[in-house]
Every structure is written in structure tokens, then in C-alpha cells.
Write a protein that holds these residues in place. Structure first.
Motif, PDB file in Angstrom:
ATOM      1  N   ARG A  90       0.781  -1.217  -0.090  1.00 48.23           N
ATOM      2  CA  ARG A  90       0.060   0.037  -0.024  1.00 48.23           C
ATOM      3  C   ARG A  90       1.144   1.290   0.079  1.00 48.23           C
ATOM      4  O   ARG A  90       0.519   2.225  -0.716  1.00 48.23           O
ATOM      5  CB  ARG A  90      -0.906   0.053   1.279  1.00 48.23           C
ATOM      6  N   ALA A  91       1.986   1.361   0.965  1.00 49.07           N
ATOM      7  CA  ALA A  91       2.863   2.254   0.931  1.00 49.07           C
ATOM      8  C   ALA A  91       3.455   2.671  -0.553  1.00 49.07           C
ATOM      9  O   ALA A  91       3.668   3.900  -0.984  1.00 49.07           O
ATOM     10  CB  ALA A  91       3.773   2.270   1.893  1.00 49.07           C
ATOM     11  N   ILE A 116       2.161   1.992  -3.486  1.00 47.02           N
ATOM     12  CA  ILE A 116       1.103   2.209  -4.449  1.00 47.02           C
ATOM     13  C   ILE A 116       0.913   3.725  -4.125  1.00 47.02           C
ATOM     14  O   ILE A 116       0.700   4.336  -5.214  1.00 47.02           O
ATOM     15  CB  ILE A 116      -0.166   1.462  -3.972  1.00 47.02           C
ATOM     16  N   THR A 117       0.904   4.117  -3.100  1.00 43.54           N
ATOM     17  CA  THR A 117       0.698   5.682  -2.773  1.00 43.54           C
ATOM     18  C   THR A 117       1.767   6.693  -3.301  1.00 43.54           C
ATOM     19  O   THR A 117       1.530   7.801  -3.460  1.00 43.54           O
ATOM     20  CB  THR A 117       0.348   6.084  -1.363  1.00 43.54           C
ATOM     21  N   THR A 118       2.919   6.182  -3.654  1.00 43.53           N
ATOM     22  CA  THR A 118       3.890   6.906  -4.106  1.00 43.53           C
ATOM     23  C   THR A 118       3.972   6.926  -5.586  1.00 43.53           C
ATOM     24  O   THR A 118       4.816   7.491  -6.220  1.00 43.53           O
ATOM     25  CB  THR A 118       5.340   6.371  -3.690  1.00 43.53           C
ATOM     26  N   GLU A 141       1.167   9.954 -10.606  1.00 45.04           N
ATOM     27  CA  GLU A 141      -0.262   9.793 -11.150  1.00 45.04           C
ATOM     28  C   GLU A 141      -0.152   9.650 -12.687  1.00 45.04           C
ATOM     29  O   GLU A 141      -1.011   8.945 -13.129  1.00 45.04           O
ATOM     30  CB  GLU A 141      -0.767  11.257 -10.819  1.00 45.04           C
ATOM     31  N   VAL A 174       0.155   5.854 -13.275  1.00 45.93           N
ATOM     32  CA  VAL A 174      -1.173   5.199 -12.871  1.00 45.93           C
ATOM     33  C   VAL A 174      -2.090   5.331 -14.201  1.00 45.93           C
ATOM     34  O   VAL A 174      -2.919   4.448 -14.357  1.00 45.93           O
ATOM     35  CB  VAL A 174      -1.583   5.688 -11.607  1.00 45.93           C
ATOM     36  N   LEU A 228      -6.414  -0.057  -7.556  1.00 46.96           N
ATOM     37  CA  LEU A 228      -5.356   0.266  -6.775  1.00 46.96           C
ATOM     38  C   LEU A 228      -5.714   1.133  -5.502  1.00 46.96           C
ATOM     39  O   LEU A 228      -5.583   0.917  -4.470  1.00 46.96           O
ATOM     40  CB  LEU A 228      -4.309   1.140  -7.717  1.00 46.96           C
ATOM     41  N   THR A 229      -6.703   2.045  -5.877  1.00 44.84           N
ATOM     42  CA  THR A 229      -7.432   2.883  -4.601  1.00 44.84           C
ATOM     43  C   THR A 229      -8.154   1.979  -3.800  1.00 44.84           C
ATOM     44  O   THR A 229      -8.194   2.245  -2.575  1.00 44.84           O
ATOM     45  CB  THR A 229      -8.354   3.869  -5.380  1.00 44.84           C
ATOM     46  N   VAL A 258      -5.842   0.164  -1.668  1.00 40.21           N
ATOM     47  CA  VAL A 258      -5.104   1.029  -0.784  1.00 40.21           C
ATOM     48  C   VAL A 258      -6.294   1.321   0.645  1.00 40.21           C
ATOM     49  O   VAL A 258      -5.721   1.615   1.694  1.00 40.21           O
ATOM     50  CB  VAL A 258      -4.486   2.476  -1.311  1.00 40.21           C
ATOM     51  N   ALA A 259      -7.649   1.332   0.218  1.00 42.24           N
ATOM     52  CA  ALA A 259      -8.385   1.846   1.220  1.00 42.24           C
ATOM     53  C   ALA A 259      -9.070   0.474   2.000  1.00 42.24           C
ATOM     54  O   ALA A 259     -10.071   0.618   2.820  1.00 42.24           O
ATOM     55  CB  ALA A 259      -9.663   2.310   0.288  1.00 42.24           C
ATOM     56  N   SER A 310      -5.772  -0.853   6.176  1.00 44.47           N
ATOM     57  CA  SER A 310      -4.892   0.334   5.724  1.00 44.47           C
ATOM     58  C   SER A 310      -4.534   1.282   6.772  1.00 44.47           C
ATOM     59  O   SER A 310      -5.468   1.648   7.458  1.00 44.47           O
ATOM     60  CB  SER A 310      -5.341   0.965   4.538  1.00 44.47           C
TER      61      SER A 310
END
Length: 141
Positions: free
Chosen positions: A108-109, A111-113, A116, A119, A130-131, A134-135, A139
């Protein structure tokens, strides 16, 4: 238990029971998955991991191998397109990830990096997948 300690073993050894040989008229995919269960974990390639994850085979053993690769190269092109291994991994059932909370958090970490723009170049629906990953419950924040 660190699943990466068993890299010299096969899924047939680590994920009993051993599978019987596929039927004579089995599809190429079925034969391929059966073959991959007999390959030592250390010899599984990114495309093999993508196949096994997509088919939901021995996830407690193959997800850690995939995450190890994805932490270094999250948009790795395993076989079809950039990010295909990542998308296969995030589509694995939540129950599989629940057994691997530390690896899920690390993925998750990463993916958040992701930029944009990168993606946005993934196949349609990828950003949403992916969202969702992460959610998922468990998480951070």
C-alpha cells in the motif's frame, strides 16, 4: 514464519495436497499452473507469479514473492503490460492479504507513491483497483 525461507521448495511441497496430473484435455492455462506448482519458488519468474496469483493458487506463498519484486519495481511488466503483476496482486482476495498484513501495508505504501501519470497509463480501471486496495480495512489512516 518467513515464507521466503523455502525458496528451494515447490508449491506442491508447501501447499498440500500435491495436485494430480491435469486431465489430457486440460487447457494450456491449467497445464501451466500444474507445471508451476512443481517449480522451486526461487525459479518462479514474474510472469509465473502473475499467473499463479491471477488463478489464486497458493497465495500465502506467491504473494510474498510478488511483493518482494513490486517493492523494487511496482510497475514491473511481468508478461502483458507494465503493472500487470501489481494489478494481479491487488486483485487477490482480501482474505489472502489479511494473512499477510505487513506485506499488504508495504505494498500500500508503494502504491501511494506511484506517480499519477504512471497510474494513468495503466489499463482502464487500474486506478480504481489500486485505490480500493489502498483503502481496504487494515490500511493505515
Amino acid at each position: 514464519m518467513d515464507r521466503l525461507l523455502h525458496l528451494d521448495r515447490t508449491l506442491d511441497e508447501l501447499d498440500p495436497p500435491r495436485w494430480t496430473a491435469p486431465a489430457v484435455d486440460a487447457t494450456h492455462l491449467v497445464r501451466k499452473v500444474h507445471e508451476l506448482r512443481c517449480v522451486p519458488l526461487s525459479e518462479l519468474r514474474p510472469a509465473d507469479l502473475r499467473t499463479l496469483i491471477s488463478q489464486r493458487v497458493a497465495l500465502p506463498h506467491v504473494l510474498p514473492l510478488a511483493v518482494r519484486l513490486l517493492l523494487e519495481a511496482p510497475l514491473l511488466d511481468a508478461y502483458f503490460y507494465e503493472g500487470d503483476l501489481l494489478l494481479a496482486a491487488v486483485e487477490a482476495p482480501a482474505s489472502a492479504w489479511a494473512a499477510l498484513p505487513d506485506l499488504a501495508a508495504r505494498l500500500r505504501a508503494v502504491i501511494t507513491t506511484l506517480p499519477e501519470a504512471a497510474v494513468a497509463e495503466l489499463p482502464r480501471g487500474a486506478a480504481e483497483k489500486l485505490t480500493r486496495f489502498v483503502a481496504r480495512p487494515g490500511s493505515p489512516g
